[in-house]
Design a protein around this motif. Sequence first.
Motif, PDB file in Angstrom:
ATOM      1  N   HIS A  97      56.933  50.831 -55.750  1.00 28.96           N
ATOM      2  CA  HIS A  97      55.824  49.949 -56.131  1.00 28.96           C
ATOM      3  C   HIS A  97      55.723  49.817 -57.650  1.00 28.96           C
ATOM      4  CE1 HIS A  97      53.502  50.299 -52.066  1.00 28.96           C
ATOM      5  NE2 HIS A  97      54.718  49.791 -51.943  1.00 28.96           N
ATOM      6  N   ARG A  98      55.865  50.923 -58.373  1.00 31.36           N
ATOM      7  CA  ARG A  98      55.798  50.863 -59.840  1.00 31.36           C
ATOM      8  C   ARG A  98      56.944  50.013 -60.405  1.00 31.36           C
ATOM      9  NH1 ARG A  98      54.620  56.281 -59.219  1.00 31.36           N
ATOM     10  NH2 ARG A  98      56.747  56.855 -59.782  1.00 31.36           N
ATOM     11  N   ALA A  99      58.157  50.202 -59.876  1.00 36.59           N
ATOM     12  CA  ALA A  99      59.316  49.458 -60.362  1.00 36.59           C
ATOM     13  C   ALA A  99      59.165  47.963 -60.088  1.00 36.59           C
ATOM     14  CB  ALA A  99      60.596  49.992 -59.711  1.00 36.59           C
ATOM     15  N   VAL A 100      58.687  47.610 -58.897  1.00 36.63           N
ATOM     16  CA  VAL A 100      58.493  46.198 -58.554  1.00 36.63           C
ATOM     17  C   VAL A 100      57.413  45.594 -59.450  1.00 36.63           C
ATOM     18  CG1 VAL A 100      57.639  44.635 -56.744  1.00 36.63           C
ATOM     19  CG2 VAL A 100      59.362  46.356 -56.193  1.00 36.63           C
ATOM     20  N   LEU A 101      56.299  46.295 -59.635  1.00 41.58           N
ATOM     21  CA  LEU A 101      55.215  45.789 -60.476  1.00 41.58           C
ATOM     22  C   LEU A 101      55.697  45.582 -61.910  1.00 41.58           C
ATOM     23  CD1 LEU A 101      52.251  44.996 -60.752  1.00 41.58           C
ATOM     24  CD2 LEU A 101      51.737  47.397 -61.208  1.00 41.58           C
ATOM     25  N   TYR A 118      59.598  47.658 -44.901  1.00 41.84           N
ATOM     26  CA  TYR A 118      58.940  46.355 -44.807  1.00 41.84           C
ATOM     27  C   TYR A 118      59.631  45.322 -43.923  1.00 41.84           C
ATOM     28  CZ  TYR A 118      56.201  48.197 -48.649  1.00 41.84           C
ATOM     29  OH  TYR A 118      55.381  48.969 -49.410  1.00 41.84           O
ATOM     30  N   VAL A 119      60.934  45.383 -43.749  1.00 41.41           N
ATOM     31  CA  VAL A 119      61.640  44.353 -42.984  1.00 41.41           C
ATOM     32  C   VAL A 119      61.820  44.819 -41.548  1.00 41.41           C
ATOM     33  CG1 VAL A 119      63.716  42.944 -42.785  1.00 41.41           C
ATOM     34  CG2 VAL A 119      62.859  43.573 -45.045  1.00 41.41           C
ATOM     35  N   HIS A 120      61.021  44.261 -40.665  1.00 44.41           N
ATOM     36  CA  HIS A 120      61.113  44.606 -39.246  1.00 44.41           C
ATOM     37  C   HIS A 120      60.457  43.492 -38.444  1.00 44.41           C
ATOM     38  CE1 HIS A 120      56.928  45.689 -39.829  1.00 44.41           C
ATOM     39  NE2 HIS A 120      57.331  46.375 -40.875  1.00 44.41           N
ATOM     40  N   ASP A 127      52.148  46.415 -52.299  1.00 42.76           N
ATOM     41  CA  ASP A 127      52.394  46.660 -50.878  1.00 42.76           C
ATOM     42  C   ASP A 127      52.187  45.370 -50.071  1.00 42.76           C
ATOM     43  OD1 ASP A 127      53.008  48.742 -48.836  1.00 42.76           O
ATOM     44  OD2 ASP A 127      51.022  48.168 -48.072  1.00 42.76           O
ATOM     45  N   ALA A 128      51.129  44.630 -50.398  1.00 48.63           N
ATOM     46  CA  ALA A 128      50.853  43.367 -49.688  1.00 48.63           C
ATOM     47  C   ALA A 128      51.972  42.354 -49.931  1.00 48.63           C
ATOM     48  CB  ALA A 128      49.508  42.800 -50.119  1.00 48.63           C
ATOM     49  N   LEU A 129      52.442  42.244 -51.176  1.00 48.73           N
ATOM     50  CA  LEU A 129      53.543  41.325 -51.476  1.00 48.73           C
ATOM     51  C   LEU A 129      54.814  41.732 -50.737  1.00 48.73           C
ATOM     52  CD1 LEU A 129      53.141  40.780 -55.318  1.00 48.73           C
ATOM     53  CD2 LEU A 129      52.835  39.073 -53.525  1.00 48.73           C
ATOM     54  N   LEU A 130      55.102  43.027 -50.712  1.00 49.41           N
ATOM     55  CA  LEU A 130      56.302  43.499 -50.027  1.00 49.41           C
ATOM     56  C   LEU A 130      56.194  43.313 -48.515  1.00 49.41           C
ATOM     57  CD1 LEU A 130      57.132  46.652 -52.164  1.00 49.41           C
ATOM     58  CD2 LEU A 130      58.461  44.534 -52.015  1.00 49.41           C
ATOM     59  N   ARG A 131      54.994  43.423 -47.977  1.00 43.16           N
ATOM     60  CA  ARG A 131      54.815  43.151 -46.540  1.00 43.16           C
ATOM     61  C   ARG A 131      55.111  41.682 -46.232  1.00 43.16           C
ATOM     62  NH1 ARG A 131      53.130  47.489 -43.969  1.00 43.16           N
ATOM     63  NH2 ARG A 131      51.985  49.052 -45.135  1.00 43.16           N
ATOM     64  N   GLN A 132      54.628  40.786 -47.091  1.00 41.58           N
ATOM     65  CA  GLN A 132      54.914  39.364 -46.903  1.00 41.58           C
ATOM     66  C   GLN A 132      56.421  39.117 -47.005  1.00 41.58           C
ATOM     67  OE1 GLN A 132      52.896  36.676 -49.601  1.00 41.58           O
ATOM     68  NE2 GLN A 132      54.230  34.986 -49.056  1.00 41.58           N
ATOM     69  N   SER A 188      59.694  31.424 -48.910  1.00 40.89           N
ATOM     70  CA  SER A 188      58.720  31.057 -49.930  1.00 40.89           C
ATOM     71  C   SER A 188      59.215  31.486 -51.301  1.00 40.89           C
ATOM     72  CB  SER A 188      57.376  31.723 -49.630  1.00 40.89           C
ATOM     73  OG  SER A 188      57.464  33.119 -49.875  1.00 40.89           O
ATOM     74  N   ARG A 189      58.579  30.974 -52.334  1.00 37.35           N
ATOM     75  CA  ARG A 189      58.941  31.355 -53.697  1.00 37.35           C
ATOM     76  C   ARG A 189      58.684  32.848 -53.908  1.00 37.35           C
ATOM     77  NH1 ARG A 189      56.684  27.089 -57.919  1.00 37.35           N
ATOM     78  NH2 ARG A 189      58.626  27.446 -59.023  1.00 37.35           N
ATOM     79  N   VAL A 190      57.601  33.350 -53.337  1.00 37.54           N
ATOM     80  CA  VAL A 190      57.273  34.774 -53.462  1.00 37.54           C
ATOM     81  C   VAL A 190      58.406  35.611 -52.878  1.00 37.54           C
ATOM     82  CG1 VAL A 190      55.708  36.608 -52.693  1.00 37.54           C
ATOM     83  CG2 VAL A 190      54.782  34.426 -53.474  1.00 37.54           C
ATOM     84  N   CYS A 191      58.887  35.218 -51.720  1.00 33.97           N
ATOM     85  CA  CYS A 191      59.972  35.952 -51.069  1.00 33.97           C
ATOM     86  C   CYS A 191      61.228  35.927 -51.927  1.00 33.97           C
ATOM     87  CB  CYS A 191      60.242  35.360 -49.690  1.00 33.97           C
ATOM     88  SG  CYS A 191      61.503  36.230 -48.758  1.00 33.97           S
ATOM     89  N   ARG A 192      61.560  34.779 -52.491  1.00 32.21           N
ATOM     90  CA  ARG A 192      62.765  34.672 -53.313  1.00 32.21           C
ATOM     91  C   ARG A 192      62.639  35.497 -54.596  1.00 32.21           C
ATOM     92  NH1 ARG A 192      62.692  28.939 -51.648  1.00 32.21           N
ATOM     93  NH2 ARG A 192      61.880  28.444 -53.703  1.00 32.21           N
ATOM     94  N   VAL A 193      61.455  35.476 -55.220  1.00 33.70           N
ATOM     95  CA  VAL A 193      61.255  36.269 -56.436  1.00 33.70           C
ATOM     96  C   VAL A 193      61.368  37.757 -56.115  1.00 33.70           C
ATOM     97  CG1 VAL A 193      59.519  36.963 -58.149  1.00 33.70           C
ATOM     98  CG2 VAL A 193      59.918  34.548 -57.691  1.00 33.70           C
ATOM     99  N   LEU A 194      60.723  38.188 -55.024  1.00 36.21           N
ATOM    100  CA  LEU A 194      60.806  39.598 -54.647  1.00 36.21           C
ATOM    101  C   LEU A 194      62.230  39.993 -54.277  1.00 36.21           C
ATOM    102  CD1 LEU A 194      57.444  40.108 -52.793  1.00 36.21           C
ATOM    103  CD2 LEU A 194      58.220  41.285 -54.839  1.00 36.21           C
TER     104      LEU A 194
END
Length: 152
Positions: free
Chosen positions: A126-130, A95-97, A6-11, A58-64
Amino acid sequence: MIKEVDALLRQWGQERAAPALEASVRSPLGDTDQWLGGGRGSGGEPGLGVAAMFAQYSRVCRVLDDVLRSLSASREEGGLGGRGLTLYTLARVRYVHAGEQPSVAAQLAELAISERTYRTQVAELHRAVLERLEGRLRAADRAAWRVLVGED
């Protein structure tokens, strides 16, 4: 709900809603002004197009982004097909707002689903992303190991 995901998706959502769109680019006029003794050169213009926008995430954003898009790929390509597209839509709505996060009631209305379905889909997302993030990390570890031992 998985708090870390959830924290990663919020970022990810914050960056998608409001990317840093300014990039510094040398200006020939600024160089000329500096060469003529006019002072320091100044840099660039905001909003330099798609390439600059991509560079600002960020790299995190691109990976997600890659992980979420892979969910909506066809089952033959390793995605979840229509179900993945539903989860990707949920991720965008949740998450996107810009500014404050919309209430759950507002999200339910936009998605046209019940609260129970919403909670189930959030958990599934969340399970699928993890699962996909863990797969990418394992693949990266294997690649790093091959380089380390000289197999690559």
